[in-house]
Scaffold this motif. Structure first.
Motif, PDB file in Angstrom:
ATOM      1  N   MET A   1       0.837  -1.202   0.000  1.00 50.29           N
ATOM      2  CA  MET A   1       0.000   0.000   0.000  1.00 50.29           C
ATOM      3  C   MET A   1       0.870   1.250   0.000  1.00 50.29           C
ATOM      4  O   MET A   1       0.756   2.105  -0.858  1.00 50.29           O
ATOM      5  N   CYS A  92      -6.989  -0.055  -8.242  1.00 50.27           N
ATOM      6  CA  CYS A  92      -7.780  -1.110  -7.614  1.00 50.27           C
ATOM      7  C   CYS A  92      -6.885  -2.032  -6.783  1.00 50.27           C
ATOM      8  O   CYS A  92      -5.783  -2.378  -7.190  1.00 50.27           O
ATOM      9  N   VAL A  93      -7.388  -2.409  -5.613  1.00 52.58           N
ATOM     10  CA  VAL A  93      -6.626  -3.291  -4.725  1.00 52.58           C
ATOM     11  C   VAL A  93      -6.126  -4.521  -5.464  1.00 52.58           C
ATOM     12  O   VAL A  93      -5.058  -5.033  -5.199  1.00 52.58           O
ATOM     13  N   MET A  94      -6.930  -4.979  -6.391  1.00 49.96           N
ATOM     14  CA  MET A  94      -6.579  -6.201  -7.088  1.00 49.96           C
ATOM     15  C   MET A  94      -5.972  -5.955  -8.462  1.00 49.96           C
ATOM     16  O   MET A  94      -5.702  -6.886  -9.206  1.00 49.96           O
ATOM     17  N   GLY A  95      -5.763  -4.706  -8.779  1.00 44.38           N
ATOM     18  CA  GLY A  95      -5.166  -4.407 -10.071  1.00 44.38           C
ATOM     19  C   GLY A  95      -6.055  -4.773 -11.243  1.00 44.38           C
ATOM     20  O   GLY A  95      -5.584  -5.042 -12.338  1.00 44.38           O
ATOM     21  N   ILE A  96      -7.346  -4.797 -11.002  1.00 44.70           N
ATOM     22  CA  ILE A  96      -8.274  -5.151 -12.076  1.00 44.70           C
ATOM     23  C   ILE A  96      -8.695  -3.908 -12.850  1.00 44.70           C
ATOM     24  O   ILE A  96      -9.030  -2.888 -12.277  1.00 44.70           O
ATOM     25  N   ARG A  97      -8.634  -4.045 -14.164  1.00 49.01           N
ATOM     26  CA  ARG A  97      -8.953  -2.914 -15.028  1.00 49.01           C
ATOM     27  C   ARG A  97     -10.429  -2.518 -14.946  1.00 49.01           C
ATOM     28  O   ARG A  97     -11.285  -3.357 -14.724  1.00 49.01           O
ATOM     29  N   ASN A  98     -10.673  -1.273 -15.173  1.00 45.85           N
ATOM     30  CA  ASN A  98     -12.035  -0.751 -15.159  1.00 45.85           C
ATOM     31  C   ASN A  98     -12.770  -1.058 -13.864  1.00 45.85           C
ATOM     32  O   ASN A  98     -13.976  -1.227 -13.852  1.00 45.85           O
ATOM     33  N   CYS A 105     -15.144  -4.582  -8.461  1.00 46.31           N
ATOM     34  CA  CYS A 105     -15.129  -6.018  -8.662  1.00 46.31           C
ATOM     35  C   CYS A 105     -15.388  -6.684  -7.313  1.00 46.31           C
ATOM     36  O   CYS A 105     -15.411  -6.026  -6.280  1.00 46.31           O
ATOM     37  N   VAL A 106     -15.574  -7.997  -7.348  1.00 49.78           N
ATOM     38  CA  VAL A 106     -15.909  -8.713  -6.119  1.00 49.78           C
ATOM     39  C   VAL A 106     -14.869  -8.515  -5.024  1.00 49.78           C
ATOM     40  O   VAL A 106     -15.192  -8.286  -3.858  1.00 49.78           O
ATOM     41  N   LEU A 107     -13.614  -8.576  -5.421  1.00 52.89           N
ATOM     42  CA  LEU A 107     -12.563  -8.426  -4.424  1.00 52.89           C
ATOM     43  C   LEU A 107     -12.510  -7.004  -3.891  1.00 52.89           C
ATOM     44  O   LEU A 107     -12.206  -6.765  -2.731  1.00 52.89           O
ATOM     45  N   LEU A 110     -14.803  -6.640  -1.233  1.00 56.16           N
ATOM     46  CA  LEU A 110     -14.360  -7.386  -0.059  1.00 56.16           C
ATOM     47  C   LEU A 110     -13.359  -6.606   0.792  1.00 56.16           C
ATOM     48  O   LEU A 110     -13.486  -6.509   2.006  1.00 56.16           O
ATOM     49  N   VAL A 111     -12.351  -6.078   0.159  1.00 55.43           N
ATOM     50  CA  VAL A 111     -11.291  -5.407   0.924  1.00 55.43           C
ATOM     51  C   VAL A 111     -11.220  -3.903   0.684  1.00 55.43           C
ATOM     52  O   VAL A 111     -10.540  -3.193   1.403  1.00 55.43           O
ATOM     53  N   ASN A 114     -11.777  -1.322   3.653  1.00 54.01           N
ATOM     54  CA  ASN A 114     -10.674  -1.076   4.574  1.00 54.01           C
ATOM     55  C   ASN A 114      -9.609  -0.187   3.944  1.00 54.01           C
ATOM     56  O   ASN A 114      -9.004   0.643   4.610  1.00 54.01           O
ATOM     57  N   LYS A 117     -10.755   3.383   4.054  1.00 52.18           N
ATOM     58  CA  LYS A 117     -10.603   3.954   5.394  1.00 52.18           C
ATOM     59  C   LYS A 117      -9.151   4.316   5.648  1.00 52.18           C
ATOM     60  O   LYS A 117      -8.850   5.349   6.252  1.00 52.18           O
TER      61      LYS A 117
END
Lengths: 143, 143
Positions: A1, A92-98, A105-107, A110-111, A114, A117
DNA sequence: CATAAAAAAGATAAAAATATCTTTTAATCT
DNA sequence: AGATTAAAAGATATTTTTATCTTTTTTATG
């Protein structure tokens, strides 16, 4: 992070907040050992922050780095953005495009909360807030 | 917080969760494009997970990677630990020595809470939880 | 004005993370 | 058994991050 560089930078600024002002500038060589950051590397980081107006500095004899009253109003997020750039925190936390807050996205769902925050804390905390009511360096940089 | 490698790995496992089982193994070459991870790199990551028993694989014709029912009970944190190691997540947010949950530095108190929650989510979420009630890959990997 | 002090800037080096390529091993199928 | 398929393992390459070293510019002061 947060990159190591950002952590270093925050530690450096924190030290300046606790130990400097316009009439009492400090040298990198007086800081690095206490906060455990390589001297030359810390110098680079502080120079970068100075260039971006986050901290203050003057050259030559009696020169050094310091925090003006105005400097102390900057937030941790501003420091991070100068050192890590905008992208690192916004992606994006998951590095997912768009994928972003609006279309997570789902992940992300999920995270992402946090993470948001975490960023909010960085955004709403100024240097001044951080050291408010604190007396010494020891409290911040325990050995 | 999470390395790219960990993100890649989670994406790969997620794909396997949605598209494989013991009777239907999938090849790296069928995955990488959908989840946007370099083919050879993804192969390495999945091999590593397989070696640690997080996912399953068999060689040769009709071989490939897949998730057994048992595999699906693994948590996201287990994946992250295999790929990033224990240290990355456990270390103090600020990289300050001798700082932990019991004896937190000022910054730790500030942002540590959110980090802990982040880790808790990873720890309490299994692969199965993640895909529960989801129908297709599109939902996870939006273009 | 000359000298010294200290940040700024630039160039280079080392380490870690990311990525690819090649060879080997195991499994299946004819 | 031989050929083929695909993961496993090993070796190498690239990029990014972290770190250091050298030179230049600015400022203060004797």
């Amino acid at each position: 992070m947060l990159s190591n560089s950002s952590k270093y930078a925050i530690k450096g600024v924190l030290y300046l907040a606790l130990n400097s002002n316009a009439d009492h500038k400090v040298l990198v060589r007086d800081i690095y050992d206490t906060i455990h950051v390589p001297e030359a590397y810390l110098a680079k980081l502080l120079q970068e922050l100075s260039r971006h107006g986050i901290i203050s500095s003057t050259r030559g004899p009696k020169g050094g780095f310091y925090l003006s009253d105005e400097d102390r109003k900057h937030t941790l997020l501003e420091i991070v953005k100068v050192i890590d750039g905008e992208n690192r925190l916004n992606s994006c936390v998951m590095g997912i495009r768009n994928c972003d807050m609006d279309n997570p996205c789902v992940l992300h769902k999920l995270v992402g909360g946090n993470k948001s925050k975490f960023i909010n804390v960085l955004e709403s905390t100024t240097i001044l807030d951080l050291i408010d009511g604190k007396k010494g360096v020891e409290e911040f940089f325990p050995m």
